[in-house]
Write a protein that holds these residues in place. Structure first.
Motif, PDB file in Angstrom:
ATOM      1  N   SER A  32      46.750  30.984  40.748  1.00 54.38           N
ATOM      2  CA  SER A  32      46.610  32.425  40.522  1.00 54.38           C
ATOM      3  C   SER A  32      47.015  33.238  41.755  1.00 54.38           C
ATOM      4  O   SER A  32      47.303  34.421  41.630  1.00 54.38           O
ATOM      5  N   SER A  34      40.853  47.087  39.256  1.00 48.77           N
ATOM      6  CA  SER A  34      42.064  46.390  39.671  1.00 48.77           C
ATOM      7  C   SER A  34      42.529  46.929  41.014  1.00 48.77           C
ATOM      8  O   SER A  34      42.134  48.016  41.432  1.00 48.77           O
ATOM      9  N   TYR A  42      45.617  42.332  41.525  1.00 51.06           N
ATOM     10  CA  TYR A  42      44.350  41.855  40.964  1.00 51.06           C
ATOM     11  C   TYR A  42      43.999  42.715  39.765  1.00 51.06           C
ATOM     12  O   TYR A  42      44.199  43.917  39.832  1.00 51.06           O
ATOM     13  N   PRO A  43      43.504  42.218  38.670  1.00 47.70           N
ATOM     14  CA  PRO A  43      43.246  40.800  38.378  1.00 47.70           C
ATOM     15  C   PRO A  43      44.532  40.074  37.984  1.00 47.70           C
ATOM     16  O   PRO A  43      45.515  40.696  37.632  1.00 47.70           O
ATOM     17  N   THR A  44      44.465  38.770  38.063  1.00 50.58           N
ATOM     18  CA  THR A  44      45.635  37.980  37.735  1.00 50.58           C
ATOM     19  C   THR A  44      45.223  36.863  36.795  1.00 50.58           C
ATOM     20  O   THR A  44      44.186  36.961  36.131  1.00 50.58           O
ATOM     21  N   TYR A  45      46.008  35.833  36.690  1.00 49.96           N
ATOM     22  CA  TYR A  45      45.728  34.784  35.715  1.00 49.96           C
ATOM     23  C   TYR A  45      46.088  33.449  36.318  1.00 49.96           C
ATOM     24  O   TYR A  45      46.727  33.374  37.368  1.00 49.96           O
ATOM     25  N   LEU A  91      43.653  37.107  27.843  1.00 47.64           N
ATOM     26  CA  LEU A  91      44.380  37.839  28.879  1.00 47.64           C
ATOM     27  C   LEU A  91      45.000  39.117  28.328  1.00 47.64           C
ATOM     28  O   LEU A  91      44.932  40.179  28.942  1.00 47.64           O
ATOM     29  N   ARG A 134      42.007  45.352  31.691  1.00 48.19           N
ATOM     30  CA  ARG A 134      42.515  45.453  33.076  1.00 48.19           C
ATOM     31  C   ARG A 134      43.922  44.883  33.184  1.00 48.19           C
ATOM     32  O   ARG A 134      44.515  44.897  34.252  1.00 48.19           O
ATOM     33  N   PRO A 153      45.455  41.691  33.100  1.00 45.96           N
ATOM     34  CA  PRO A 153      45.732  40.686  34.146  1.00 45.96           C
ATOM     35  C   PRO A 153      47.144  40.121  34.085  1.00 45.96           C
ATOM     36  O   PRO A 153      47.643  39.628  35.090  1.00 45.96           O
TER      37      PRO A 153
END
Lengths: 756, 365
Positions: free
Chosen positions: A187, A303, A322-325, A342, A347, A349
């Motif tokens: 990530s 985020s 951010y946020p990510t995966y 997701l 947000r 991601p």
């Protein structure tokens, strides 16, 4: 010996025999006729059918390119995924032996020996699980006995080794090795690297024509994996073999064509700095979320973004969204539930917020206004004293002739008003930048009576300076889905909002709010232009492209259509060699590449433009508030850039400067830093839903943009905190810590280089 | 052994049969190349052919009328075997057709066809002076159906048809009246239409598939015939060479050692090879007709004609199946297709024809 003569007719009548002869003759004619039509007149088609029967094309998969960071640290590699298969034709003859093998494989993999029927097994895709081993093998035996049947997919390396050791005891059982992507940094770099998926249906015809195999080969779905798909993918090889009816290969019909592995890509990212940047961002986000809501699980900052770039070269050193995966979870296939989770997360991601999201840039946008104000002579000199109280009354009119009166006079508040209603008082323009005085910029941006006459800078000229710093158009970085941001003007507003541009819109736009939108990368580019004394570098994330032996390749990238090109030599009919370009992937040859292409390998710093040398600033003739471009362009005076730099430096050095607390008090750096903060009020659908949009205390995003060393910049950093509040408080520490990390890493590298 | 003279033995017929069998064994060798379960079939076929040749010589030396004199034991014996097949025979391809004796699979049906020829020959000689009325016709039919009923119950439709064709041919030669033929034709039509409903599903499917092929079917019913056509068509003028036919060697052609051996030949030897096969078969048939013409009595003529019709019909039907002219029937190509019982029964038939021709009415003094 003689016997009485008996006439033939006593045995049978001769005419009856002739009928038999006639029947035989007719049948012979029919048979021979059909034989002639098949073998002599229909030959070609039947030969083609026979060739089609025994010819099989086997695609040899090409290894996809590896991706490294700038120090050679592996960000993406190919690892083996092991499938246990049984080839029905190679199983032993004895049924007891077959059952023993099934039982052994069953204990090893957990797949039952018998489950369901062969008919039911037809309904299952490979690797899904469900049918028993016997059913899978029986089905495969009836379809293509020499093709391996996948019994259990993606087993551990230990199980695969165990099976390989027993291959002689278990004839027919083997381990199939498939390459899959592995992202060691997961990530941390997912937004940059992206992930792979099956070949999209819409691209299937053209990719199949290029030798890709649908349902086997993968295609980039995001990040570098998508934008440099053609560089990374390579070219599949091909074998044309003769097979028998059971599918067993007999021999090669044509010389095999070996697969060409994809090119390896080295990014400009420094994973260590990336890690520091992510840690810094997360620490701040967690701190403020806990500060406001404790452990209730409620979220304030949903985020955030932090990016670092070398302002001299345009190389992105860190890019954190951010946020990510977890792109490792997509390595084998894209899991439905995870992808749903997701894509439904508010947000977002899956978005790389650094380039794919647009936010109001807030006061960081004042850099564009400041360049314009000084270059256009809105104020006589940066030393001109401007009165900056806590708030002023400004006139919001929609037509030039509308008189200002109590109905359209509105209070325009400075950010300092909440803590100090008196405002900044009498300050020069350097301090306007350093203190980020909104009142000062309202005045110079939209005009203020006799103090700033002629309507100040105005929206048209503001837009020109913003575009000169990189706003309003995609940067062209080698990443997909880049947003363009928005520089509004009266025409845009009339078309999209159905309303005239008002003077209030200009005031608001000057401080980077209202309709103005920018990607964090554009904000970073504006800071980079200032740090680099007016030179806007092409932001890039690719440092070089190498072949599998490590030779650096010459590759160009066209941002307009995400194509990648290599130099190529064509020989025309006369035998003359001339230089042209070949598009990677499609193999298209062109005399020139699409406009805007730039070299990504070997690495060269690409200057987009130099605002002090290239005339980028359009000029206008204005009458009654409506401005028409003259078609003339001018440059920004070098001293103007220096004066804005001085204002940015003062934001750190002046005790009341917006970045003083972060860079002098909290995170003292022995290196001179200059920068600009931003606090952008917003009210989007998320904030509305959370009931945050209260008049007078709108929610706000926090920004900070800074570069160092001031005298000879080598790093520029931007941080953005969604709903973070004041940029100087929430975003500046993030930037400061990234800078600390950068200079620490630099000294470590220097020590290592010296010691080595 | 009055009048036994090997001078009258038809060496050309014998030679043609040996040639056809040798060619058959050679093609079987090519057709089964690389197939483990079929390995050795070419050798077996060679042994059958050698044994068969001995049988021809043996039968040629015995007066065919000896067999007519013991027709009852032969007739009853074969009938018992055929009846037993309904319960004891091996279940293979949904039909019961074989007895297993050691490693041999004996098909009584193949021998039954020869017995039918024998009993009909005897019947037509005995009744040669009777009026050709319905009673005469029905009596002959009863002789045939005493055996055919069991073949039908196997069920083995192809050999029922073969038996009925032999009967029809011999009835024709024995002087059936045209009016009776018309009546028989109508009866046959009714029986065919009504009987279709009682066919096995796979047999119905074969007929329907032939009448209206399913264009979408890639595998299954039309597959074998399609592959046969590809094999024949790709053979062209001179063929792909012995052992080099891709359809045969890569096993796209199914049952290539029996039903589709003609396709294998046409692929590997081209139209030249196909025509040579047809000519050999035609030559054998012509020599049998010649024997019928020379026969000294009605039973001899009928035996020779019966064997003629048997060879002609089986051969023509097999080649027509290969060429997709008629539905798939499973009839072997005489002397060429693999099959011990089939080859042996045909050799017996040829032996009987040789016996007839050796005892023909000599006109020379």
């Amino acid at each position: 010996m003689t016997s009485p003569a008996v006439p033939r007719s006593s045995r049978f009548e001769t005419w009856r025999l002739f009928v038999i002869y006639a029947v035989i003759f007719i049948v012979l004619v029919v048979l021979l006729g059909k034989l002639l039509s098949l073998q002599v007149f229909g030959g070609r088609n039947w030969i083609d059918a026979a060739v089609a029967n025994y010819t099989k094309e086997i695609s040899i998969p090409a290894a996809r390119g590896i991706i490294y960071d700038r120090n050679g640290y592996v960000l993406v590699r190919n690892i083996a995924s092991y499938n246990i298969t049984i080839t029905p034709a190679n199983l032993p003859n004895d049924n007891a032996d077959i059952q023993r093998i099934y039982r052994d494989i069953s204990t090893l993999t957990g797949i039952p020996v018998n489950s369901g029927t062969v008919e039911q097994a037809k309904l299952y895709a490979p690797c899904v699980g469900g049918p028993g081993i016997s059913q899978l093998v029986d089905l495969g035996d009836s379809l293509a006995p020499y093709s391996p049947v996948e019994i259990k997919c993606d087993v551990s390396q230990d199980v695969a080794r165990l099976v390989q050791e027993h291959e002689s005891d278990w004839p027919g059982v083997s381990v199939e090795v498939n390459p899959i992507r592995d992202y060691p940094t997961g990530s941390l770099t997912a937004d940059v690297i992206g992930y792979l998926g099956p070949i999209p249906a819409i691209l299937e015809p053209q990719l199949t024509a290029r030798g890709f195999v649908a349902n086997r080969d993968k295609y980039g779905y995001a990040g570098i994996e998508l934008s440099l798909q053609d560089v990374l993918a390579g070219q599949n090889g091909k074998r044309v073999v003769q097979v028998d009816v059971a599918g067993q290969e007999i021999r090669n019909l044509q010389p095999p064509v070996a697969a060409q592995p994809g090119y390896n890509v080295t990014l400009t990212i420094d994973t260590r700095l990336q890690q520091a940047a992510e840690a810094s961002l997360l620490r701040e986000i967690n701190y403020w979320n806990t500060y406001f809501y404790g452990n209730t699980g409620q979220i304030r900052i949903s985020s955030g973004v932090v990016m670092a770039m070398n302002p001299k070269t345009g190389e992105i050193l860190a890019m954190v969204s951010y946020p990510t995966y977890q792109n490792n979870r997509m390595a084998r296939f894209i899991p439905y539930t995870y992808y749903q989770q997701l894509s439904q997360d508010p947000r977002h991601p899956l978005l790389n917020n650094t380039i794919q999201s647009e936010y109001p840039p807030g006061s960081t946008f004042k850099l564009a206004a400041a360049n314009g104000v000084l270059n256009e002579g809105v104020i006589s000199s940066p030393n001109q004293i401007i009165n900056a109280p806590g708030q002023i009354e400004l006139c919001n009119v929609y037509t030039p002739n509308e008189p200002c009166g109590p109905n359209n006079m509105h209070p325009f508040v400075d950010w300092i008003y909440d803590t100090d209603p008196a405002g900044f008082g009498q300050i020069d323009f350097y301090h306007c930048i350093a203190y980020s005085s909104d009142v000062c910029f309202y005045k110079v941006g939209g005009g203020f009576g006799t103090e700033i006459p002629n309507g100040g800078l105005g929206i048209f000229r503001l837009g020109e300076y913003a575009r000169a710093l990189g706003y309003g158009v995609p940067s062209g970085i080698e990443l997909p889905g880049e947003a363009s941001g928005l520089i509004p003007d009266p025409k845009w507003k009339r078309i999209t909002q159905g309303e005239n541009w008002s003077t209030g819109d200009t005031y608001i736009a000057t401080v980077g709010q209202g309709y103005v939108l920018a990607t964090p990368l554009q904000v970073l580019m504006s800071g980079e232009t200032m740090a680099n004394s007016g030179k806007l570098m092409q932001p890039t994330i690719v440092r070089q492209v190498t072949d599998s032996s490590g030779n650096v390749q010459t590759v160009w990238y066209s941002p307009s259509d995400s194509t990648q090109w290599m130099p190529h030599q064509s020989v025309d009919a006369q035998g003359n060699v001339h230089q042209d370009w070949i598009e990677l992937g499609s193999g298209k040859i062109a005399n020139q590449m699409p406009a805007g292409s730039y070299q990504i390998s070997p690495f060269v710093p690409n200057v987009k433009w130099d605002i002090t040398k290239d005339p980028r600033i359009g000029t206008f003739t204005c009458e009654a508030g409506n401005c028409i471009p003259t078609g003339q362009y001018k440059t920004v005076a070098p001293n103007v850039v220096k004066e804005v730099q001085a204002g940015m430096r003062m934001a750190v050095t002046d005790p009341r400067g917006t970045l003083h607390a972060a860079f002098v008090t909290d995170y003292p750096l022995p290196i001179a830093v200059a920068g600009k903060t931003g606090t952008a009020e917003y009210c989007d659908d998320v904030a509305l839903a959370a009931n945050r949009c209260q008049y007078g205390q709108w929610p706000s995003h926090g920004w900070t943009l800074a570069y160092a060393p001031y005298e000879n910049p080598e790093i520029v950093v931007a941080a953005f905190m969604y709903n973070g509040g004041e940029g100087a408080i929430v975003a500046a520490p993030v930037v400061a810590r990234v800078m600390q990390a950068y200079f620490e890493l630099k000294s470590i590298d220097q020590a290592n280089a010296g010691g080595g | 052994m009055r009048g036994l003279s090997w001078r009258n033995f038809d060496f050309l017929l014998f030679g043609a049969v040996i040639l056809a069998s040798a060619f058959g064994a050679m093609m079987i060798r090519s057709a089964i190349a690389g197939n483990e379960t079929l390995a050795g079939y070419d050798t077996r076929q060679t042994y059958f052919a050698l044994a068969g040749s001995a049988v021809i010589l043996l039968l040629a030396s015995i007066d065919y009328r000896y067999w007519l004199s013991i027709h009852w034991p032969i007739y009853i014996g074969v009938m018992v075997f055929l009846m037993a097949l309904s319960g004891l025979g091996q279940a293979a391809f949904g039909a019961q057709r074989w007895f297993q004796v050691g490693t041999l699979y004996v098909q009584p049906t193949e021998f039954a066809k020869i017995v039918i020829i024998l009993v009909l020959a005897r019947y037509f000689e005995k009744s040669q002076n009777d009026p050709r009325d319905l009673k005469w016709l029905i009596k002959s039919l009863l002789w045939v159906w005493g055996l055919v009923i069991w073949i039908l119950l196997q069920p083995n439709l192809s050999n029922v048809i073969v038996s009925m064709v032999i009967w029809a041919g011999l009835v024709w030669m024995s002087g059936v009246r045209i009016r009776q033929i018309v009546v028989l034709g109508l009866v046959f039509l009714v029986v065919a239409v009504v009987g279709f409903r009682f066919l096995q599903p796979y047999q119905q499917a074969r007929v329907l598939n032939f009448v209206q092929p399913d264009q979408t079917a890639r595998q299954g019913a039309v597959y074998n015939v399609q592959q046969a056509l590809i094999a024949i068509g790709s053979g062209g003028l001179f063929g792909e060479g012995y052992g080099h036919g891709t359809q045969t060697q890569l096993r796209f052609l199914k049952v290539r050692q029996t039903d589709f051996i003609f396709s294998a030949t046409a692929e590997e030897f081209g139209i030249i090879g196909a025509i040579i096969i047809i000519l050999i078969e035609a030559f054998i048939i012509w020599r049998c007709i010649r024997a019928a013409q020379k026969a000294r009595d009605v039973s001899g003529a009928m035996i020779a004609m019966g064997v003629t019709i048997l060879l002609f019909f089986q051969g023509a039907a097999n080649i027509a199946v290969n060429l997709n002219l008629i539905p798939v029937s499973g009839l072997p190509l005489p002397f060429i297709s693999y099959g011990g019982s089939g080859l042996m029964s045909l050799m017996i038939g040829v032996g009987l024809v040789e016996s007839v021709v050796m005892r023909h009415k000599e006109l020379e003094f």
